[in-house]
Design an enzyme around this catalytic site. Structure first.
Site, PDB file in Angstrom:
ATOM      1  CD1 TRP A 154     -47.787 -54.062  -3.976  1.00 29.13           C
ATOM      2  CD2 TRP A 154     -46.686 -55.867  -4.507  1.00 29.13           C
ATOM      3  NE1 TRP A 154     -46.644 -53.934  -3.719  1.00 29.13           N
ATOM      4  CE2 TRP A 154     -45.870 -54.763  -3.809  1.00 29.13           C
ATOM      5  CE3 TRP A 154     -46.071 -57.186  -4.894  1.00 29.13           C
ATOM      6  CZ2 TRP A 154     -44.597 -55.279  -3.347  1.00 29.13           C
ATOM      7  CZ3 TRP A 154     -44.742 -57.337  -4.484  1.00 29.13           C
ATOM      8  CH2 TRP A 154     -44.180 -56.399  -3.941  1.00 29.13           C
ATOM      9  CG  ASN A 155     -46.816 -59.111  -0.280  1.00 25.79           C
ATOM     10  OD1 ASN A 155     -48.094 -58.959   0.058  1.00 25.79           O
ATOM     11  ND2 ASN A 155     -45.959 -59.479   0.732  1.00 25.79           N
ATOM     12  CE  LYS A 178     -56.411 -49.482  -2.092  1.00 27.52           C
ATOM     13  NZ  LYS A 178     -55.860 -49.987  -3.452  1.00 27.52           N
ATOM     14  N   PRO A 179     -58.430 -54.218  -3.184  1.00 27.19           N
ATOM     15  CG  PRO A 179     -58.601 -55.601  -4.877  1.00 27.19           C
ATOM     16  CD  PRO A 179     -59.608 -54.465  -4.260  1.00 27.19           C
ATOM     17  CB  ALA A 180     -52.594 -54.001  -4.401  1.00 27.10           C
ATOM     18  N   GLY A 231     -49.692 -54.146   4.585  1.00 30.86           N
ATOM     19  CA  GLY A 231     -49.178 -53.329   3.796  1.00 30.86           C
ATOM     20  C   GLY A 231     -47.986 -52.718   4.554  1.00 30.86           C
ATOM     21  CD  GLU A 253     -50.883 -59.228  10.530  1.00 30.69           C
ATOM     22  OE1 GLU A 253     -49.886 -59.216  10.460  1.00 30.69           O
ATOM     23  OE2 GLU A 253     -51.666 -60.060  11.082  1.00 30.69           O
ATOM     24  CB  CYS A 287     -44.353 -58.654   5.677  1.00 38.66           C
ATOM     25  SG  CYS A 287     -45.765 -59.984   5.795  1.00 38.66           S
ATOM     26  CD  GLU A 384     -40.535 -55.443   4.866  1.00 38.26           C
ATOM     27  OE1 GLU A 384     -41.161 -54.230   4.955  1.00 38.26           O
ATOM     28  OE2 GLU A 384     -41.366 -56.475   4.873  1.00 38.26           O
TER      29      GLU A 384
HETATM   30  P1  ADP Z   1     -46.859 -52.154  -0.428  1.00 42.19           P
HETATM   31  O1  ADP Z   1     -45.534 -51.781  -0.274  1.00 42.19           O
HETATM   32  O2  ADP Z   1     -47.417 -53.709  -0.099  1.00 42.19           O
HETATM   33  O3  ADP Z   1     -47.502 -51.706  -1.938  1.00 42.19           O
HETATM   34  P2  ADP Z   1     -48.654 -50.088   0.575  1.00 42.19           P
HETATM   35  O4  ADP Z   1     -48.884 -49.807   1.907  1.00 42.19           O
HETATM   36  O5  ADP Z   1     -48.012 -49.168  -0.290  1.00 42.19           O
HETATM   37  O6  ADP Z   1     -47.562 -51.478   0.603  1.00 42.19           O
HETATM   38  O7  ADP Z   1     -50.071 -50.638   0.066  1.00 42.19           O
HETATM   39  C1  ADP Z   1     -50.807 -51.661   0.473  1.00 42.19           C
HETATM   40  C2  ADP Z   1     -52.309 -51.328   0.282  1.00 42.19           C
HETATM   41  O8  ADP Z   1     -52.540 -50.282   0.716  1.00 42.19           O
HETATM   42  C3  ADP Z   1     -52.625 -51.037  -1.340  1.00 42.19           C
HETATM   43  O9  ADP Z   1     -53.859 -51.653  -1.583  1.00 42.19           O
HETATM   44  C4  ADP Z   1     -52.600 -49.618  -1.442  1.00 42.19           C
HETATM   45  O10 ADP Z   1     -53.055 -49.308  -2.646  1.00 42.19           O
HETATM   46  C5  ADP Z   1     -53.045 -49.366  -0.269  1.00 42.19           C
HETATM   47  N1  ADP Z   1     -52.698 -47.916   0.062  1.00 42.19           N
HETATM   48  C6  ADP Z   1     -51.498 -47.029  -0.220  1.00 42.19           C
HETATM   49  N2  ADP Z   1     -51.501 -45.873   0.147  1.00 42.19           N
HETATM   50  C7  ADP Z   1     -52.856 -45.682   0.982  1.00 42.19           C
HETATM   51  C8  ADP Z   1     -53.360 -44.753   1.838  1.00 42.19           C
HETATM   52  N3  ADP Z   1     -52.654 -43.594   1.712  1.00 42.19           N
HETATM   53  N4  ADP Z   1     -54.482 -44.876   2.176  1.00 42.19           N
HETATM   54  C9  ADP Z   1     -55.135 -45.914   2.348  1.00 42.19           C
HETATM   55  N5  ADP Z   1     -54.701 -47.056   1.456  1.00 42.19           N
HETATM   56  C10 ADP Z   1     -53.392 -46.781   1.052  1.00 42.19           C
END
Ligand code: ADP
Length: 480
Positions: A154-155, A178-180, A231, A253, A287, A384
């Site tokens: 999402w950032n 798949k976006p956040a 993420g 990343e 990040c 972080e």
């Molecule tokens: P952030 O701290 O940036 O939210 P995340 O790693 O939680 O970092 O999320 C980054 C992306 O990964 C988002 O699109 C989130 O929905 C997705 N995500 C989170 N958990 C999972 C998972 N178990 N499998 C696949 N994607 C995931």
């Protein structure tokens, strides 16, 4: 024009805008106001499998399209982004919170990635290698990997997709993204723009919903040949594990814990400017944000004083208001994490010399905060922060600074301010980081390979390396 133009509240699968199978939706909130902006589909496994099937079906035609025809689509995509920069920037601010100027900057750099990869793809050269004996030619050629799964945070909800979608489409890969969930509209806007400029159906598919189900379906599916993720390190590790069953290529990343070193010989005013931009951009939620500021003792007091007076000038507010330099944090969990790190630092002797509280604007706004007399035993030396909290540590020797900088499992960005040319090379060799900014707090650019070492990730985005990651290398022996 209002941002509604690109507010797409549906999935884009096989060239059509569709809801989740059961019709369920998820609300999307503006973090600056708490208001619901709209909804997006709560999709899961079945929708994802259909998106993968569409991408697989589109791949042969899209990857064999004449190169200049395909790249022409990317040029049009670049132009569409720039033509709609204001609209897309506003949409980004409304769902993510960052100041409008930063949001428009994100759209511009996103367009820059598309243009860069449209240029680089023309130079995706193979090679002919001398054979050990006569009568043989060794050909090495490059080929699109196939369907690419993309999961983004999402950032930077627009530009994180730009540097994945750009190289993928440029070399002829097809996409399932798949976006956040917190910031889906800037992601879905990529599908709208691709549709508008005429990408063939199935070339790009974007869907929203359960991270576990969509991510799981992408990871399980043998038709997806590469997955690229930006993420957290925890989720990244899980995806790397899941990729083993179908042996996918992976680009990751992940988290950072950027050290920012200021030496006695630095231009202190420049170092302060660099620290402010590196620390507080996007409310500290990048990040590559400076996580630990290490300042040599001879300039420590001067640096801290100047950092305080520059930071105190920052205007906090709704990113759409004029002159705002720091928006809200993404949600209350993010605020609580900063508060935890702050109280840990206070217990261990850190001095809060600016900020330290939730902002009077309410919601998830937090004051720009500085902690001086930070020490290595405080949690933020290892974790972080991802928020507007700047800890300033003191050091005496260059080697101590390098050792402390490296004392983390992360290795994404690092920064150093010095005018000593010998030291610059020692830092280049000594810092275990994928990226080093010397006398600069802002280093991301489309021409350079962005990426980390150690547990900050695998692969590069941007640069010529960012294209390589979307291609397989094939060797053909020709005897004559
Ligand atoms: P952030 O701290 O940036 O939210 P995340 O790693 O939680 O970092 O999320 C980054 C992306 O990964 C988002 O699109 C989130 O929905 C997705 N995500 C989170 N958990 C999972 C998972 N178990 N499998 C696949 N994607 C995931």
């Amino acid at each position: 024009m209002s941002y509604d133009t690109y507010l797409k509240q549906a999935n884009f699968i096989d060239g059509s805008w569709v809801g989740a199978d059961g019709g369920e939706t998820i609300d999307v909130i503006n973090p600056a106001t708490g208001e619901v902006i709209g909804t997006v589909p709560a999709s899961g496994t079945d929708e994802t499998r259909r998106a993968i099937a569409a991408a697989q079906e589109a791949f042969p035609g899209f990857s064999s399209m004449p190169l200049m025809e395909r790249l022409d689509l990317l040029w049009k995509l670049h132009d569409a982004l720039m033509d709609n920069r204001d609209t897309l920037g506003e949409l980004l601010t409304v769902e993510q919170g960052k100041p409008l100027a930063e949001a428009k900057g994100e759209i511009t750099i996103g367009a820059g990635y598309i243009r860069w990869f449209a240029e680089e793809a023309r130079r995706a050269k193979g090679e002919i290698v001398p054979a050990p004996g006569n009568g043989r030619r060794i050909l090495v050629t490059k080929h699109a990997v196939g369907v690419v799964g993309m999961i983004t945070p999402w950032n930077f909800p627009s530009s994180m997709l730009a540097r994945k979608v750009g190289p993928a489409l440029a070399v002829g890969c097809t996409v399932v993204a798949k976006p956040a969930t917190a910031t889906p509209y800037s992601g879905l806007a990529w599908a709208a723009l691709c549709e508008e400029v005429g990408f063939p159906k199935g070339a790009i598919n974007i869907l929203t919903g359960s991270a576990k189900k969509i991510g799981g379906a992408i990871m399980d599916d043998p038709r997806v040949r590469k997955v690229t993720f930006t993420g957290s390190t925890g989720v990244g590790k899980e995806l790397i594990r899941q990729s083993a069953d179908t042996v996918k290529k992976v680009s990751m990343e992940l988290g950072g814990n950027a050290p920012f070193l200021v030496f006695d010989d630095a231009d202190i005013d420049a170092a302060v400017q660099g620290a402010v931009v590196s620390k507080f951009r996007n409310a500290g939620q990048t990040c590559v944000c400076a996580n630990r500021i290490y300042v040599q003792s001879g300039v420590y007091d001067e640096f801290v004083e100047k950092l305080k007076s520059e930071t105190a000038k920052m205007k906090v507010g709704d990113g759409r208001e004029d002159g705002v330099e720091q928006g809200p944090m993404i949600d209350m969990d993010a605020v609580e994490k900063v508060e935890e790190l702050l109280s840990d630092a206070k217990e261990k002797g850190g001095k809060v010399i600016l900020g330290g509280n939730r902002h009077e604007k309410g919601h998830s706004f937090f004051e720009p905060t500085i902690v001086s007399e930070a020490t290595q035993d405080m949690r933020f030396s290892k974790e972080e922060i991802f928020g507007p909290l700047a800890p300033v540590f003191r050091f005496e020797d260059e080697q101590d600074a390098i050792d402390w900088a490296n004392d983390t499992e992360f290795g994404l960005a690092s920064y150093a301010y010095t005018r000593d040319i010998g030291r610059i090379w020692r830092l280049n060799e000594g810092l275990q980081y994928g990226m080093i900014g010397i006398n600069s707090g802002l280093i991301t650019t489309v021409e350079a390979p962005f990426g980390g070492v150690k547990e900050s990730g695998l692969g590069k985005e941007g640069g010529s390396q960012g294209l390589e990651d979307y291609m397989d290398t094939k060797y053909t022996a020709v005897d004559f």
